[in-house]
Write an enzyme that holds these catalytic residues in place. Structure first.
Site, short mmCIF file in Angstrom:
data_model
loop_
_atom_site.label_atom_id
_atom_site.label_comp_id
_atom_site.label_asym_id
_atom_site.label_seq_id
_atom_site.Cartn_x
_atom_site.Cartn_y
_atom_site.Cartn_z
CE1 TYR A 97 13.70 41.59 102.29
CE2 TYR A 97 11.71 40.31 101.89
CZ TYR A 97 12.42 41.22 102.65
OH TYR A 97 11.85 41.76 103.77
CD GLU A 193 -15.71 45.12 102.98
OE1 GLU A 193 -14.80 45.81 103.49
OE2 GLU A 193 -16.86 45.57 102.76
CG ASP A 245 -18.27 46.46 106.06
OD1 ASP A 245 -19.05 45.53 106.33
OD2 ASP A 245 -17.10 46.51 106.48
#
Length: 362
Positions: A97, A193, A245
């Site tokens: 920005y 995770e 996972d």
């Protein structure tokens, strides 16, 4: 190693001096960087991903190259005069920005400014933290038997990551070089995770029973999280196991912790922990524990096939597991163990797997 503001300023000024001298000599200004692609990645002697010998030239010979060099000088000016000289900092988002005021040098999108900060890391051999550049709020946490001293702008504080923190643990700062390890009773690091699984392990007292440091990776781990894991592993000699996972994207989370990633290969030696082991969930666990599953998508299948040619997965173990998952056509989440009871993952699965891996005594 702590890098001072003066050292960082000197490195950035040296870069600007190179561009100035090229212009003064009448030559086309240019910078040389490693080619940041998969084809230019190789495994180092320390078993982490690093850039190879491929090089690319950023030159003012082209309009695009000239704009990139112009933006480079603007970034250096911001870092030297606004950050380092005044001991201030900005987030990556804020830098994007800020560039809105740079007229023709402004960035079209944030990934462009992010990449330029990474380029400066490569050229100078420093890190964005040395330029006082912060990521957006990370939120990754650590919980377990570890006492640290943290140095902040408001002074020092001593924190025990079990006794002095809330249920989620101690939030990992963006610059973990300001952390000093005082004492610990940890025998293993479990890098997890999902936050839900970290919560489950804390609630069930896994940290106490197995003297474990439980680190929430929060998906693809932030650089500060990976650096902290490496420091704990190497400085305190605590073994690391990564619990994710069972899907191709999670395997890449493990690989980034253990070996590094293409985007940050210039920092792999600093952040990767090649001794980290993959704990699970394994594709074979889907069968062995009769886990609830979801069907692999076309993107999942493509990612698995790509991992078969990825040097980070070039072992018999990974080839067998990935080929099995392709054959099954299924994936499973850590939370799938909840179908067998809320204590199953901590009382049965983890002790069994860690025992098989020789990381705890069963």
């Amino acid at each position: 190693m702590i890098v001072t503001n003066i050292q960082s300023i000197a490195s950035l000024k040296q870069l600007i001096q190179i561009i100035y001298e090229q212009i003064d000599e009448g030559s086309i200004p240019h910078l040389q960087l490693p080619t940041r692609t998969k084809n230019n990645i190789e495994i180092s002697e320390n078993d982490v991903w690093v850039y190879g010998g491929g090089r690319s030239i950023r030159s003012a010979k082209t309009t695009k190259g000239a704009y990139q060099l112009l933006k480079t000088t603007h970034i250096c000016d911001l870092l030297i005069n606004d950050h380092l000289s005044n001991n201030k900092s900005s987030t990556l988002r804020e830098i994007y920005y800020i560039s809105e005021n740079w007229d023709i040098a402004k960035f079209k999108e944030q990934p462009e400014s992010d990449r330029l900060i990474e380029d400066l890391e490569i050229i100078t051999g420093l890190q964005r933290e040395d330029f006082h550049v912060r990521p957006e709020e990370n939120g990754a946490t650590i919980f377990g038997p570890l006492r640290i001293r943290e140095t902040t702008k408001r002074g020092e504080r001593i924190i025990h990551c079990q006794e002095d923190v809330g249920e989620a643990g101690y939030q990992i700062p963006y610059n973990v070089e300001n952390i000093e390890f005082l004492e610990h009773d940890a025998q293993i690091i479990i890098a997890i995770e999902t936050g839900g699984m970290q919560d489950r392990l804390i609630e069930n007292g896994f940290d106490e029973k197995y003297h474990a440091l439980l680190i929430h990776l929060k998906g693809q781990p932030a650089r500060s999280t990976r650096r902290l894991i490496k420091r704990l592993n190497e400085e305190l000699n605590i073994p690391v196991a990564v619990f994710t996972d069972a899907d191709p994207w999670s395997y890449r989370i493990y690989a980034s912790v253990a070996y590094g990633a293409i985007k940050t290969a210039h920092l792999s030696e600093f952040m990767a922990a090649p001794k980290a082991k993959f704990l699970g969930v394994q594709p074979s666990d889907i069968i062995d524990y009769d886990l609830s599953t979801d069907k692999l998508t076309d993107q999942d299948m493509k990612a698995l096939h790509n991992e078969l040619t990825d040097p980070r997965f070039d072992t018999d173990y990974w080839k067998n597991q990935i080929n099995l998952q392709i054959e099954l056509g299924k994936k499973a989440e850590q939370q799938a163990f909840a179908g067998k009871g809320l204590d199953y993952v901590t009382d049965t699965y983890l002790p069994t797997r860690l025992g098989e891996m020789g990381m705890i005594k069963r």
